[in-house]
Design a protein around this motif. Structure first.
Motif, mmCIF file in Angstrom:
data_model
loop_
_atom_site.group_PDB
_atom_site.id
_atom_site.type_symbol
_atom_site.label_atom_id
_atom_site.label_comp_id
_atom_site.label_asym_id
_atom_site.label_seq_id
_atom_site.Cartn_x
_atom_site.Cartn_y
_atom_site.Cartn_z
ATOM 1 N N ARG A 30 0.808 -1.218 0.000
ATOM 2 C CA ARG A 30 0.000 0.000 0.000
ATOM 3 C C ARG A 30 0.842 1.269 0.000
ATOM 4 N NH1 ARG A 30 -5.631 -0.841 1.108
ATOM 5 N NH2 ARG A 30 -5.774 1.445 1.002
ATOM 6 N N VAL A 31 1.989 1.247 0.719
ATOM 7 C CA VAL A 31 2.806 2.457 0.865
ATOM 8 C C VAL A 31 3.878 2.562 -0.219
ATOM 9 C CG1 VAL A 31 4.347 3.751 2.394
ATOM 10 C CG2 VAL A 31 2.386 2.522 3.350
ATOM 11 N N LEU A 32 4.588 1.448 -0.465
ATOM 12 C CA LEU A 32 5.709 1.483 -1.407
ATOM 13 C C LEU A 32 5.336 0.974 -2.797
ATOM 14 C CD1 LEU A 32 8.580 0.219 0.936
ATOM 15 C CD2 LEU A 32 7.851 2.564 0.492
ATOM 16 N N GLY A 33 4.258 0.200 -2.900
ATOM 17 C CA GLY A 33 3.813 -0.261 -4.202
ATOM 18 C C GLY A 33 4.373 -1.613 -4.598
ATOM 19 N N ALA A 34 3.822 -2.177 -5.667
ATOM 20 C CA ALA A 34 4.208 -3.509 -6.133
ATOM 21 C C ALA A 34 5.649 -3.557 -6.615
ATOM 22 C CB ALA A 34 3.276 -3.950 -7.264
ATOM 23 N N ASP A 35 6.187 -2.437 -7.107
ATOM 24 C CA ASP A 35 7.545 -2.427 -7.652
ATOM 25 C C ASP A 35 8.582 -2.715 -6.568
ATOM 26 O OD1 ASP A 35 9.273 -1.931 -9.993
ATOM 27 O OD2 ASP A 35 10.005 -0.267 -8.783
ATOM 28 N N VAL A 36 8.506 -1.995 -5.427
ATOM 29 C CA VAL A 36 9.451 -2.220 -4.324
ATOM 30 C C VAL A 36 9.243 -3.604 -3.726
ATOM 31 C CG1 VAL A 36 10.159 -1.461 -2.019
ATOM 32 C CG2 VAL A 36 9.676 0.231 -3.794
ATOM 33 N N LEU A 37 7.982 -4.016 -3.590
ATOM 34 C CA LEU A 37 7.702 -5.358 -3.075
ATOM 35 C C LEU A 37 8.319 -6.416 -3.976
ATOM 36 C CD1 LEU A 37 6.304 -7.267 -1.101
ATOM 37 C CD2 LEU A 37 4.206 -7.026 -2.458
ATOM 38 N N GLY A 38 8.258 -6.205 -5.276
ATOM 39 C CA GLY A 38 8.855 -7.150 -6.213
ATOM 40 C C GLY A 38 10.359 -7.225 -6.071
ATOM 41 N N ASP A 221 10.244 -19.760 -9.457
ATOM 42 C CA ASP A 221 9.464 -18.905 -10.334
ATOM 43 C C ASP A 221 9.865 -17.441 -10.203
ATOM 44 O OD1 ASP A 221 8.476 -18.814 -7.765
ATOM 45 O OD2 ASP A 221 6.468 -19.497 -8.285
ATOM 46 N N THR A 222 10.141 -16.993 -8.963
ATOM 47 C CA THR A 222 10.547 -15.603 -8.749
ATOM 48 C C THR A 222 11.880 -15.306 -9.424
ATOM 49 O OG1 THR A 222 9.419 -15.600 -6.614
ATOM 50 C CG2 THR A 222 11.013 -13.843 -6.996
ATOM 51 N N ILE A 223 12.834 -16.228 -9.285
ATOM 52 C CA ILE A 223 14.150 -16.040 -9.894
ATOM 53 C C ILE A 223 14.039 -15.936 -11.411
ATOM 54 C CG2 ILE A 223 16.377 -17.152 -10.313
ATOM 55 C CD1 ILE A 223 16.216 -15.974 -7.557
ATOM 56 N N VAL A 224 13.243 -16.820 -12.022
ATOM 57 C CA VAL A 224 13.102 -16.798 -13.477
ATOM 58 C C VAL A 224 12.262 -15.605 -13.929
ATOM 59 C CG1 VAL A 224 12.303 -18.096 -15.492
ATOM 60 C CG2 VAL A 224 13.367 -19.312 -13.588
ATOM 61 N N LEU A 225 11.220 -15.279 -13.171
ATOM 62 C CA LEU A 225 10.374 -14.138 -13.518
ATOM 63 C C LEU A 225 11.174 -12.840 -13.615
ATOM 64 C CD1 LEU A 225 7.136 -14.769 -11.404
ATOM 65 C CD2 LEU A 225 7.232 -14.499 -13.884
ATOM 66 N N ALA A 226 12.215 -12.707 -12.765
ATOM 67 C CA ALA A 226 13.024 -11.485 -12.752
ATOM 68 C C ALA A 226 13.700 -11.226 -14.096
ATOM 69 C CB ALA A 226 14.078 -11.556 -11.645
ATOM 70 N N PHE A 227 13.866 -12.272 -14.917
ATOM 71 C CA PHE A 227 14.475 -12.108 -16.236
ATOM 72 C C PHE A 227 13.449 -11.714 -17.303
ATOM 73 C CE2 PHE A 227 17.529 -15.062 -14.238
ATOM 74 C CZ PHE A 227 18.709 -14.387 -14.495
ATOM 75 N N PHE A 228 12.158 -11.922 -17.023
ATOM 76 C CA PHE A 228 11.152 -11.782 -18.070
ATOM 77 C C PHE A 228 10.099 -10.708 -17.828
ATOM 78 C CE2 PHE A 228 12.712 -16.142 -18.631
ATOM 79 C CZ PHE A 228 12.913 -16.195 -20.001
ATOM 80 N N VAL A 229 9.788 -10.414 -16.565
ATOM 81 C CA VAL A 229 8.687 -9.475 -16.300
ATOM 82 C C VAL A 229 9.154 -8.356 -15.378
ATOM 83 C CG1 VAL A 229 6.996 -11.330 -16.569
ATOM 84 C CG2 VAL A 229 7.792 -10.713 -14.273
ATOM 85 N N SER A 230 8.316 -7.346 -15.208
ATOM 86 C CA SER A 230 8.656 -6.188 -14.380
ATOM 87 C C SER A 230 8.582 -6.523 -12.895
ATOM 88 C CB SER A 230 7.687 -5.043 -14.684
ATOM 89 O OG SER A 230 6.378 -5.387 -14.281
ATOM 90 N N SER A 231 9.231 -5.671 -12.082
ATOM 91 C CA SER A 231 9.199 -5.855 -10.629
ATOM 92 C C SER A 231 7.785 -5.756 -10.086
ATOM 93 C CB SER A 231 10.099 -4.820 -9.948
ATOM 94 O OG SER A 231 11.449 -5.015 -10.296
#
Length: 471
Positions: A30-38, A221-231
Motif C-alpha cells: 500500500r505504501v511502497l507499491g508492487a515495484d518495491v515489493l517485487g 518462479d521468482t528467480i526466473v520471472l526477474a528475467f522476463f517481467v517487471s518488478s
C-alpha cells in the motif's frame, strides 16, 4: 506433550507468523507499491537459494539429534559446519556484488550478505530445536521473529527508508531470534569426533536436494520471472503466493511435528505406527487448502483488492497457486516421511526430478505465457512430486492408507461454503472490511459443516480442548 497439541501450538504460532507477514506485505504494497515489493521479493529469493548448503546441514542436525544418541556432539559439529558455510557464502556475495546488484536492480549486496549470515544462524537453531522435539517452541520463536521483523520494517517504511529499511529490519529480527533460540536448548554442546561430521555429511549429501526442491517450489518462479517481467508483476505474484501459502499452515504444522516422531519410530522399526501417524497427518493436510481453493475461485479478486486495485490482475494466478500449494501439501507429507525413516536416497531422486522439471517448466512456460506460466509450472511440478512420493513410500514401507472419505467430506464442506459465498458476494460492495467479513462467513460455514459430517475431525478438535473447559 501429545502430538495433536504440539501440532496445534505450532499451528497457532504459524498463524501469528502469517498474520505478521500479511501486515508487512500489506503495508509494503500500500505504501511502497508492487515495484518495491517485487524487488524485495527477488532479494529474499536469492537468500533462500544461497543458503541451500547450510539448510541441508541444518536438516541433518534435526535428523541426527532426533535419533537420541550423541546429541551434543551432533549439535556442535553442525554448528561448526554452518558457521564456515556462512562465512564462505557471504564473502562470495560481497565479492560478486556487481553482478548481484545488476540483477536485483539496487546496491544491496552487503546487506544481502548480512541477511544470509543471520538466516543460516536461525535455520540451524530452529532445526536443532526440532530435533529436540521442541517443534512448538520453535514455531513460537519463528512467529516472534516475524512479528519483530514486521514492526521494524513498518517503522522504517514510515521513516522513509524504503528498501533499505526492509533489509535492515530483516537482519535485526533474524539475529535476535537466533540468540533467543539458543537459550531454549536442552541439549548441551560437546566435542565431536570426525564420525559426527561424516554422519551429518552422509545425510546432508542426499537431503540437500530436498532443501533445493523446497526452495525451487517457493522461489524458482521468482528467480526466473526477474528475467522476463517487471518488478511490479513480481510483487503482485508474490502477494498471490503468500496468500496461497497461508492456507498450507496446517499441513506444515503436521509435517514439522510428525518428522521427529516418525524418525524415532523408524529407529525402532515400528512400521505400523508410522502408517498410523502418516494417515492422521493426511487427514488434516488439506483441511484449509481445499476450502481455500474454492474460496479464492469465488472471491479471489476481492481479496487481492485489499492490497490495492493494481493487485486484482493477479486473480487467476492466485487460484492456480492455491491449487499448487494444495498438491504440494500432500506431497510434502510423503517426502517428509521418506526422510524421517532415513531413506534420503529415495527422496533425493524424487527431488532431483522435481528440480529439473521445475526449472525446465518455469523457463519454457514463463517465456511463453509470462507470470501465468510460472503458476502453471509450479502446479505441474508439485503434481509430479506427489505421484513419485506416493509410489516411493509404497515401496519402502508399503502403500499408505489414504483417508479418501475424509478428503471427500472436506470437499463437500468446501463446496457448501462456495455456494453460500456465490449466493451473496455479488450483492456486497467491494469494501475491504466486507471482504474480510465474507472470508470469516465462509470459514464459519465450512467449519460447521465439516464438524457436522466428520466424526474424526470433530473428535480430534475436541481432544485439543482442555478437560476443565469441556467439563
Amino acid at each position: 506433550m501429545r502430538i495433536g497439541k504440539s501440532t496445534f501450538i505450532y499451528f497457532a504460532s504459524q498463524v501469528s507468523l502469517s498474520l505478521a507477514g500479511f501486515i508487512a506485505t500489506f503495508v509494503i504494497a500500500r505504501v511502497l507499491g508492487a515495484d518495491v515489493l517485487g524487488t524485495y521479493s527477488v532479494i529474499v529469493a536469492l537468500i533462500f537459494w544461497f543458503n541451500i548448503p547450510a539448510l541441508a546441514i541444518a536438516g541433518a542436525i534435526n535428523k541426527r539429534i532426533s535419533e537420541g544418541e550423541k546429541q551434543g556432539k551432533y549439535l556442535s559439529a553442525g554448528f561448526a559446519m554452518n558457521i564456515l558455510l556462512a562465512i564462505a557464502i557471504s564473502l562470495g556475495i560481497v565479492l560478486g556484488g556487481e553482478y548481484i546488484n545488476r540483477y536485483v536492480g539496487a546496491p544491496v549486496n552487503e546487506l544481502l550478505a548480512a541477511i544470509l549470515i543471520v538466516t543460516i544462524a536461525l535455520a540451524t537453531v530452529m532445526n536443532a530445536l526440532k530435533g529436540q522435539k521442541k517443534v512448538a517452541s520453535g514455531g513460537v520463536l519463528k512467529a516472534g521473529e516475524r512479528v519483530i521483523r514486521t514492526c521494524a520494517q513498518v517503522s522504517f517504511i514510515y521513516l522513509g527508508w524504503e528498501l533499505t529499511g526492509l533489509l535492515i529490519g530483516h537482519v535485526a529480527s533474524l539475529g535476535v531470534a537466533a540468540v533467543l533460540g539458543v537459550l531454549l536448548f536442552e541439549v548441551r554442546p560437546s566435542i565431536p569426533s570426525i564420525d559426527e561430521f561424516l554422519s551429518l555429511i552422509e545425510y546432508a549429501r542426499y537431503s540437500w536436494l530436498g532443501t533445493l526442491k523446497t526452495r525451487a517450489f517457493g522461489w524458482m518462479d521468482t528467480i526466473v520471472l526477474a528475467f522476463f517481467v517487471s518488478s511490479s508483476l513480481i510483487g503482485i505474484y508474490e502477494v498471490a503466493w503468500r496468500l496461497a501459502s497461508m492456507l498450507a499452515l496446517v499441513s506444515v504444522s503436521v509435517q514439522q511435528t510428525l518428522f521427529p516422531e516418525i524418525s524415532e519410530l523408524s529407529a525402532n522399526e515400528n512400521t505400523e505406527r508410522i502408517h498410523h501417524f502418516l494417515n492422521e497427518g493426511l487427514v488434516f493436510t488439506g483441511i484449509f487448502c481445499i476450502p481455500g481453493l474454492v474460496g479464492t475461485a469465488v472471491i479471489g479478486e476481492r481479496l487481492l483488492n485489499i492490497y490495492s486495485p493494481e493487485f486484482t490482475k493477479g486473480a487467476v494466478v492466485l487460484i492456480v497457486l492455491v491449487l499448487a500449494r494444495t498438491i504440494q501439501s500432500y506431497s510434502a507429507q510423503f517426502i517428509s516421511a521418506i526422510n524421517a525413516i532415513d531413506h534420503p536416497d529415495a527422496a533425493f531422486k524424487i527431488n532431483l526430478v522435481f528440480v529439473l522439471a521445475n526449472l525446465v517448466l518455469n523457463i519454457s512456460l514463463i517465456s511463453e505465457f509470462g507470470w501465468h506460466g510460472a503458476a502453471a509450472a509450479t502446479t505441474l511440478s508439485a503434481l509430479i512430486t506427489l505421484v513419485l512420493g506416493y509410489f516411493a513410500l509404497s515401496v519402502i514401507i508399503g502403500r499408505p492408507e489414504l483417508p479418501l472419505r475424509e478428503i471427500v467430506r472436506q470437499i463437500f464442506a468446501a463446496g457448501t461454503m462456495g455456494i453460500v459465498l456465490m449466493g451473496i458476494s455479488d450483492f456486497i460492495p467491494k469494501n475491504s472490511y466486507l471482504t474480510v467479513a465474507l472470508v470469516l462467513l465462509g470459514a464459519t460455514v465450512y467449519i460447521l459443516v465439516l464438524l457436522a459430517i466428520s466424526t474424526r475431525v470433530r473428535q480430534k478438535s475436541l481432544s485439543l480442548i482442555p478437560e476443565s473447559i469441556r467439563g
